[in-house]
Scaffold this motif. Structure first.
Motif, PDB file in Angstrom:
ATOM      1  N   ASP A  49       0.812  -1.209   0.000  1.00  0.00           N
ATOM      2  CA  ASP A  49       0.000   0.000   0.000  1.00  0.00           C
ATOM      3  C   ASP A  49       0.850   1.265   0.000  1.00  0.00           C
ATOM      4  OD1 ASP A  49      -2.399  -1.412   0.047  1.00  0.00           O
ATOM      5  OD2 ASP A  49      -2.354  -1.608   2.236  1.00  0.00           O
ATOM      6  N   ARG A  50       2.171   1.108  -0.069  1.00  0.00           N
ATOM      7  CA  ARG A  50       3.057   2.275  -0.051  1.00  0.00           C
ATOM      8  C   ARG A  50       2.881   3.096  -1.328  1.00  0.00           C
ATOM      9  NH1 ARG A  50       9.037   0.146   0.870  1.00  0.00           N
ATOM     10  NH2 ARG A  50       9.432   2.386   1.157  1.00  0.00           N
ATOM     11  N   PRO A  51       3.124   4.398  -1.258  1.00  0.00           N
ATOM     12  CA  PRO A  51       3.133   5.189  -2.494  1.00  0.00           C
ATOM     13  C   PRO A  51       4.187   4.634  -3.454  1.00  0.00           C
ATOM     14  CG  PRO A  51       3.184   6.611  -0.552  1.00  0.00           C
ATOM     15  CD  PRO A  51       3.397   5.213  -0.059  1.00  0.00           C
ATOM     16  N   VAL A  52       3.965   4.824  -4.753  1.00  0.00           N
ATOM     17  CA  VAL A  52       4.915   4.351  -5.746  1.00  0.00           C
ATOM     18  C   VAL A  52       5.233   5.494  -6.703  1.00  0.00           C
ATOM     19  CG1 VAL A  52       3.063   3.395  -7.191  1.00  0.00           C
ATOM     20  CG2 VAL A  52       5.415   2.601  -7.498  1.00  0.00           C
ATOM     21  N   VAL A  53       6.527   5.643  -7.003  1.00  0.00           N
ATOM     22  CA  VAL A  53       6.993   6.681  -7.910  1.00  0.00           C
ATOM     23  C   VAL A  53       7.699   6.014  -9.084  1.00  0.00           C
ATOM     24  CG1 VAL A  53       8.457   8.710  -8.201  1.00  0.00           C
ATOM     25  CG2 VAL A  53       7.266   8.329  -6.028  1.00  0.00           C
ATOM     26  N   PHE A  54       7.241   6.314 -10.298  1.00  0.00           N
ATOM     27  CA  PHE A  54       7.874   5.830 -11.514  1.00  0.00           C
ATOM     28  C   PHE A  54       8.611   6.998 -12.159  1.00  0.00           C
ATOM     29  CE2 PHE A  54       3.824   3.411 -11.151  1.00  0.00           C
ATOM     30  CZ  PHE A  54       4.358   2.143 -10.932  1.00  0.00           C
ATOM     31  N   ALA A  55       9.882   6.800 -12.498  1.00  0.00           N
ATOM     32  CA  ALA A  55      10.665   7.826 -13.188  1.00  0.00           C
ATOM     33  C   ALA A  55      11.233   7.202 -14.453  1.00  0.00           C
ATOM     34  CB  ALA A  55      11.784   8.355 -12.301  1.00  0.00           C
ATOM     35  N   SER A  56      10.820   7.725 -15.600  1.00  0.00           N
ATOM     36  CA  SER A  56      11.228   7.126 -16.871  1.00  0.00           C
ATOM     37  C   SER A  56      11.655   8.197 -17.856  1.00  0.00           C
ATOM     38  CB  SER A  56      10.077   6.300 -17.464  1.00  0.00           C
ATOM     39  OG  SER A  56       8.923   7.098 -17.644  1.00  0.00           O
ATOM     40  N   ALA A  57      12.378   7.755 -18.881  1.00  0.00           N
ATOM     41  CA  ALA A  57      12.782   8.638 -19.970  1.00  0.00           C
ATOM     42  C   ALA A  57      12.677   7.868 -21.275  1.00  0.00           C
ATOM     43  CB  ALA A  57      14.212   9.145 -19.761  1.00  0.00           C
ATOM     44  N   GLY A  58      12.110   8.490 -22.308  1.00  0.00           N
ATOM     45  CA  GLY A  58      12.015   7.865 -23.616  1.00  0.00           C
ATOM     46  C   GLY A  58      11.245   6.560 -23.579  1.00  0.00           C
ATOM     47  N   ILE A  59      11.814   5.540 -24.233  1.00  0.00           N
ATOM     48  CA  ILE A  59      11.160   4.239 -24.309  1.00  0.00           C
ATOM     49  C   ILE A  59      11.151   3.533 -22.960  1.00  0.00           C
ATOM     50  CG2 ILE A  59      13.205   2.906 -24.933  1.00  0.00           C
ATOM     51  CD1 ILE A  59       9.605   2.608 -26.407  1.00  0.00           C
ATOM     52  N   LEU A 104      14.482  16.626 -10.116  1.00  0.00           N
ATOM     53  CA  LEU A 104      13.656  16.244  -8.966  1.00  0.00           C
ATOM     54  C   LEU A 104      13.541  17.364  -7.935  1.00  0.00           C
ATOM     55  CD1 LEU A 104      14.642  12.517  -8.343  1.00  0.00           C
ATOM     56  CD2 LEU A 104      12.837  13.470  -9.776  1.00  0.00           C
ATOM     57  N   ALA A 105      14.383  18.385  -8.038  1.00  0.00           N
ATOM     58  CA  ALA A 105      14.284  19.500  -7.092  1.00  0.00           C
ATOM     59  C   ALA A 105      12.945  20.216  -7.227  1.00  0.00           C
ATOM     60  CB  ALA A 105      15.431  20.482  -7.321  1.00  0.00           C
ATOM     61  N   ALA A 106      12.331  20.096  -8.390  1.00  0.00           N
ATOM     62  CA  ALA A 106      11.042  20.759  -8.632  1.00  0.00           C
ATOM     63  C   ALA A 106       9.868  19.935  -8.142  1.00  0.00           C
ATOM     64  CB  ALA A 106      10.884  21.048 -10.122  1.00  0.00           C
ATOM     65  N   ILE A 107      10.133  18.741  -7.612  1.00  0.00           N
ATOM     66  CA  ILE A 107       9.057  17.807  -7.287  1.00  0.00           C
ATOM     67  C   ILE A 107       9.045  17.495  -5.798  1.00  0.00           C
ATOM     68  CG2 ILE A 107       8.174  15.467  -7.695  1.00  0.00           C
ATOM     69  CD1 ILE A 107       7.910  17.349 -10.058  1.00  0.00           C
ATOM     70  N   GLU A 108       7.834  17.492  -5.239  1.00  0.00           N
ATOM     71  CA  GLU A 108       7.660  17.026  -3.866  1.00  0.00           C
ATOM     72  C   GLU A 108       7.389  15.520  -3.909  1.00  0.00           C
ATOM     73  OE1 GLU A 108       4.720  17.688   0.021  1.00  0.00           O
ATOM     74  OE2 GLU A 108       4.710  19.130  -1.647  1.00  0.00           O
ATOM     75  N   ILE A 156      19.178  10.129 -11.649  1.00  0.00           N
ATOM     76  CA  ILE A 156      17.963  10.148 -10.824  1.00  0.00           C
ATOM     77  C   ILE A 156      18.175   9.375  -9.530  1.00  0.00           C
ATOM     78  CG2 ILE A 156      15.544   9.456 -10.709  1.00  0.00           C
ATOM     79  CD1 ILE A 156      16.130  11.899 -12.479  1.00  0.00           C
ATOM     80  N   ARG A 157      18.837   8.220  -9.615  1.00  0.00           N
ATOM     81  CA  ARG A 157      19.101   7.458  -8.394  1.00  0.00           C
ATOM     82  C   ARG A 157      19.965   8.261  -7.433  1.00  0.00           C
ATOM     83  NH1 ARG A 157      22.680   3.951  -5.995  1.00  0.00           N
ATOM     84  NH2 ARG A 157      21.740   2.185  -4.875  1.00  0.00           N
ATOM     85  N   SER A 158      20.995   8.930  -7.936  1.00  0.00           N
ATOM     86  CA  SER A 158      21.855   9.757  -7.069  1.00  0.00           C
ATOM     87  C   SER A 158      21.055  10.874  -6.416  1.00  0.00           C
ATOM     88  CB  SER A 158      23.014  10.338  -7.886  1.00  0.00           C
ATOM     89  OG  SER A 158      23.877   9.319  -8.352  1.00  0.00           O
ATOM     90  N   ALA A 159      20.152  11.493  -7.188  1.00  0.00           N
ATOM     91  CA  ALA A 159      19.324  12.561  -6.625  1.00  0.00           C
ATOM     92  C   ALA A 159      18.401  12.032  -5.536  1.00  0.00           C
ATOM     93  CB  ALA A 159      18.516  13.222  -7.743  1.00  0.00           C
ATOM     94  N   ARG A 205      18.397  12.820  -1.402  1.00  0.00           N
ATOM     95  CA  ARG A 205      17.210  13.292  -0.690  1.00  0.00           C
ATOM     96  C   ARG A 205      16.771  12.331   0.404  1.00  0.00           C
ATOM     97  NH1 ARG A 205      13.018  16.205  -4.824  1.00  0.00           N
ATOM     98  NH2 ARG A 205      11.771  16.159  -2.900  1.00  0.00           N
ATOM     99  N   GLY A 206      17.586  11.330   0.681  1.00  0.00           N
ATOM    100  CA  GLY A 206      17.319  10.447   1.807  1.00  0.00           C
ATOM    101  C   GLY A 206      16.514   9.209   1.497  1.00  0.00           C
ATOM    102  N   VAL A 207      16.279   8.917   0.217  1.00  0.00           N
ATOM    103  CA  VAL A 207      15.554   7.703  -0.136  1.00  0.00           C
ATOM    104  C   VAL A 207      16.469   6.506   0.059  1.00  0.00           C
ATOM    105  CG1 VAL A 207      14.389   6.439  -1.979  1.00  0.00           C
ATOM    106  CG2 VAL A 207      14.110   8.928  -1.792  1.00  0.00           C
ATOM    107  N   PRO A 208      16.063   5.497   0.832  1.00  0.00           N
ATOM    108  CA  PRO A 208      16.919   4.320   1.039  1.00  0.00           C
ATOM    109  C   PRO A 208      17.191   3.598  -0.275  1.00  0.00           C
ATOM    110  CG  PRO A 208      15.130   4.368   2.655  1.00  0.00           C
ATOM    111  CD  PRO A 208      14.816   5.401   1.612  1.00  0.00           C
ATOM    112  N   ALA A 209      18.415   3.131  -0.458  1.00  0.00           N
ATOM    113  CA  ALA A 209      18.801   2.467  -1.700  1.00  0.00           C
ATOM    114  C   ALA A 209      17.927   1.250  -1.981  1.00  0.00           C
ATOM    115  CB  ALA A 209      20.271   2.065  -1.643  1.00  0.00           C
ATOM    116  N   GLN A 210      17.514   0.540  -0.925  1.00  0.00           N
ATOM    117  CA  GLN A 210      16.720  -0.676  -1.139  1.00  0.00           C
ATOM    118  C   GLN A 210      15.324  -0.374  -1.672  1.00  0.00           C
ATOM    119  OE1 GLN A 210      17.773   0.358   1.860  1.00  0.00           O
ATOM    120  NE2 GLN A 210      16.227   0.077   3.461  1.00  0.00           N
ATOM    121  N   ASP A 211      14.897   0.887  -1.634  1.00  0.00           N
ATOM    122  CA  ASP A 211      13.571   1.253  -2.139  1.00  0.00           C
ATOM    123  C   ASP A 211      13.609   1.691  -3.601  1.00  0.00           C
ATOM    124  OD1 ASP A 211      12.485   0.715   0.320  1.00  0.00           O
ATOM    125  OD2 ASP A 211      12.516   2.802   1.009  1.00  0.00           O
ATOM    126  N   ILE A 212      14.784   1.601  -4.247  1.00  0.00           N
ATOM    127  CA  ILE A 212      14.929   2.040  -5.637  1.00  0.00           C
ATOM    128  C   ILE A 212      15.284   0.840  -6.499  1.00  0.00           C
ATOM    129  CG2 ILE A 212      16.091   3.616  -7.217  1.00  0.00           C
ATOM    130  CD1 ILE A 212      16.953   5.241  -4.738  1.00  0.00           C
TER     131      ILE A 212
END
Length: 400
Positions: free
Chosen positions: A265-275, A348-352, A371-374, A378-385
Motif C-alpha cells: 500500500d506504499r506510495p509508488v513513484v515511476f521515473a522514466s525517460a524515452g522508451i 527532482l528539485a522541482a518535485i515534492e 535520478i538514483r543519485s538525486a 534526498r534520503g531515499v533508502p537504496a533498497q527502495d529504488i
C-alpha cells in the motif's frame, strides 16, 4: 564460497585479470562463435555483440562476482545473479551450455594473460567460474520448474491482432496465442523475449517489456525502432516495424524479469525517460486492473509530447486511479511550462516526493544514475529504488 586454496590466488590476481577482462571477453566471444556459430541462432544478440555491450557485461559480471567472493566470502550477489538468470531463462538457456562458455572463457584467459596463468591461477579462476555458473544453473532450474517449463517450451507462437503506431519510431503490438490453454501470467514490469527470423536465415532474440496487464487472452508490447547505427544493431526492431503486421505470427517466450511491482500500500513513484516508459505503462495498467488505491506518481522525460510513447494509454490509466499524477519534462516543448510540465531534463528539485515510497526507474543508463543519485541525496533508502536496464546491464556488472 571460494576454497582456502583459491581465495589468496584470486585476491592476488584480481587486479591484473580485472585490467584485462574486457579483452578476455572480446576474445572469448570471437573464439566461441568461430567454433560454435549456431549459438548466434536464437540465443545471442548480435547487435549487442557488434556494439561491444555483451562483452562489457560479461567482463563486468565475472569481475564483480570475483570481487564479491573476495570481499564478502560466503555471500553471493543475489541481485546480479537474479538479473542474469531471468534473461537466460527467457532465452531457453540449457545447463549444458555453461560448459561451452567455460571452455572458451578459460581459453581466452590463457590467451590474453599467457604465462601468468599458471596451473594454480587457472584452477582458481576455474573455481570462480563454476561457483557463478552453478549458482545460475540452480536458480534457472528452479525458475523453469516453478513455471512448469523447459528450455524448449519457453517459446510459443502468437498472432498479431493489432499494430498501433504510437509515435514515429514506436509501434505497439497486441498478440494472442495460437494454441489454446492458460498462458503463464506476467507479473507487472516483466518482459518477453521475441525470436525473429532474419533475412540471412538466423534467428535473433530481443526483449520487450509488456506494456499492459495480462487479460488472460492477449499480451501487448511496444518496440522502438533503432536506426542511425551500424547493423546488426536495430535489425529486429526495423524488421518488426516494416514487415510484421496484423495476422502475422511472432515467437515469444514466457514472461520473465526480476524488476516487478511490489504488492504493498506504499506510495509508488515511476521515473522514466524515452522508451523507458514501457515497463512503467505495464505496472500502471496492473494497478488499474487490481483496483489499487496506493498513491501513484509518474515522472517522465522525453524529447517532446509527440515522442512520448503510450501517452494516451498512460494518461487514461492514471485517470482511473484514485490518487495519481503525471509530471513531464520535454527537451523540445511545444508550449509554456506549467505545474506539471517542464522544459529541459528531469529535475527532482522541482518535485515534492511522497514519504516512504517505492521507486522504479527506466531509461538511458546516465538518466537512471542521475535520478538514483538525486533520490539517495534526498534520503531515499537504496533498497527502495529498483531500475530496469534494456540490454546488457553495464551498471550492475560494474565491479565496485
Amino acid at each position: 564460497m571460494l576454497s582456502d586454496t583459491s581465495r589468496p590466488v584470486i585476491e592476488a590476481t584480481l587486479p591484473v585479470v580485472g585490467e584485462n577482462i574486457g579483452e578476455i571477453a572480446k576474445r572469448f566471444y570471437s573464439h566461441m562463435f568461430a567454433e560454435k556459430p549456431e549459438l548466434l541462432d536464437g540465443l545471442f544478440n548480435r547487435g549487442n555483440q557488434a556494439e561491444g555491450r555483451q562483452q562489457q557485461a560479461l567482463a563486468g559480471s565475472v569481475a564483480a562476482f570475483a570481487t564479491f567472493l573476495v570481499n564478502k566470502p560466503g555471500v553471493l550477489p543475489d541481485h546480479l545473479l537474479a538479473r542474469i538468470s531471468h534473461k537466460h531463462v527467457s532465452l531457453g538457456l540449457r545447463p549444458e551450455q555453461y560448459k561451452i562458455v567455460h571452455d572458451h572463457l578459460m581459453w581466452a584467459i590463457g590467451d590474453v594473460l599467457g604465462d601468468a596463468v599458471t596451473p594454480e591461477v587457472g584452477a582458481a579462476w576455474d573455481e570462480v567460474y563454476w561457483l557463478m555458473a552453478n549458482a545460475l544453473i540452480n536458480q534457472e532450474r528452479a525458475m523453469y520448474t516453478a513455471a512448469d517449463l523447459t528450455p524448449e517450451s519457453v517459446w510459443s507462437t502468437w498472432r498479431v491482432t493489432e499494430k498501433i503506431q504510437e509515435t514515429t519510431d514506436v509501434v505497439t503490438f497486441v498478440v494472442e496465442p495460437l494454441t489454446a490453454g492458460r498462458m503463464k501470467p506476467a507479473l507487472p514490469g516483466q518482459y518477453v523475449s521475441l525470436k525473429a527470423l532474419m533475412p540471412d536465415g538466423v534467428h535473433q532474440p530481443r526483449q520487450y517489456s509488456l506494456t499492459r496487464a495480462d487479460d488472460g487472452e492477449r499480451r501487448q508490447f511496444s518496440v522502438k525502432r533503432v536506426h542511425g547505427r551500424p547493423t546488426p544493431d536495430g535489425e529486429v526492431s526495423n524488421l518488426l516495424h516494416a514487415s510484421v503486421n496484423v495476422n502475422d505470427e511472432v515467437v515469444l517466450s514466457a514472461p520473465f524479469g526480476e524488476v516487478v511491482l511490489t504488492d504493498t500500500d506504499r506510495p509508488v513513484v515511476f521515473a522514466s525517460a524515452g522508451i523507458g516508459i514501457t515497463p512503467m505503462a505495464g505496472m500502471i495498467s496492473h494497478l488499474v486492473q487490481s483496483a489499487a488505491t496506493r498513491p501513484v506518481t509518474l515522472l517522465h522525460a522525453d524529447k517532446s509530447e509527440q515522442t512520448f510513447a503510450l501517452r494516451d494509454q498512460v494518461r487514461a490509466d492514471l485517470a482511473k486511479l484514485p490518487d495519481a499524477s503525471l509530471t513531464t519534462w520535454f527537451s523540445q516543448p511545444a508550449g509554456q511550462e506549467s505545474a506539471n510540465q517542464f522544459s529541459g531534463f528531469m529535475d527532482l528539485a522541482a518535485i515534492e516526493l511522497p514519504a516512504d515510497a517505492d521507486y522504479y526507474l527506466c531509461g538511458p543508463l546516465g538518466f537512471m544514475q542521475a535520478i538514483r543519485s538525486a533520490l539517495i541525496a534526498r534520503g531515499v533508502p537504496a533498497q527502495d529504488i529498483q531500475y530496469e536496464v534494456f540490454g546488457p546491464d553495464l551498471w550492475l556488472a560494474a565491479p565496485q
